[in-house]
Design a protein around this motif. Structure first.
Motif, PDB file in Angstrom:
ATOM      1  N   UNK A 263       0.802  -1.223   0.000  1.00  0.00           N
ATOM      2  CA  UNK A 263       0.000   0.000   0.000  1.00  0.00           C
ATOM      3  C   UNK A 263       0.836   1.276   0.000  1.00  0.00           C
ATOM      4  N   UNK A 264       2.146   1.158  -0.153  1.00  0.00           N
ATOM      5  CA  UNK A 264       3.010   2.345  -0.131  1.00  0.00           C
ATOM      6  C   UNK A 264       2.680   3.333  -1.239  1.00  0.00           C
ATOM      7  N   UNK A 265       2.102   2.860  -2.325  1.00  0.00           N
ATOM      8  CA  UNK A 265       1.764   3.727  -3.448  1.00  0.00           C
ATOM      9  C   UNK A 265       0.525   4.580  -3.239  1.00  0.00           C
ATOM     10  N   UNK A 266      -0.201   4.360  -2.144  1.00  0.00           N
ATOM     11  CA  UNK A 266      -1.411   5.139  -1.882  1.00  0.00           C
ATOM     12  C   UNK A 266      -1.004   6.510  -1.345  1.00  0.00           C
ATOM     13  N   UNK A 267      -1.311   7.549  -2.102  1.00  0.00           N
ATOM     14  CA  UNK A 267      -0.964   8.906  -1.699  1.00  0.00           C
ATOM     15  C   UNK A 267      -2.183   9.683  -1.203  1.00  0.00           C
TER      16      UNK A 267
END
Length: 109
Positions: free
Chosen positions: A98-102
């Motif tokens: 989920x690191x790509x969730x901004x």
């Protein structure tokens, strides 16, 4: 599309299968859809693990352009989600999938 989510969820449990699915996705040019499916699946798991009383009220709908869209059943649950957005984003940053969730977008039915 639900079959892709099921395959991705199973694939996340077994690393060799995940590598295989990644290769298959590249062959069929489905990598963006597979990544979005993985993010949605992991976001559902995060919500059910950390916010069990909201699993019936918050539904993860899609992941597009670094934005996770969550649908709520009513305005009060949307307000609760707005108050917890920063906390949820911080938890997303800690999860490798989920690191790509901004950003989190909220839809009210």
């Amino acid at each position: 599309m639900n079959i892709v989510y099921c395959i991705l969820y199973i694939g996340s449990m077994f690393e060799p299968i995940q590598n295989f699915l990644g290769q298959v996705g590249k062959g069929f040019h489905m990598v963006p859809q597979m990544k979005a499916g993985m993010v949605c699946s992991q976001a559902r798991k995060l919500i059910s693990d950390n916010y069990p009383h909201f699993t019936d009220l918050w539904t993860v709908k899609k992941f597009e352009n670094k934005t996770l869209t969550i649908q709520t059943k009513d305005h009060s649950s949307a307000s609760e989600l707005r108050m917890r957005t920063e906390q949820l984003l911080a938890q997303c940053r800690e999860n490798q999938y989920l690191k790509g969730v901004a950003k989190i977008a909220i839809m009210v039915i």
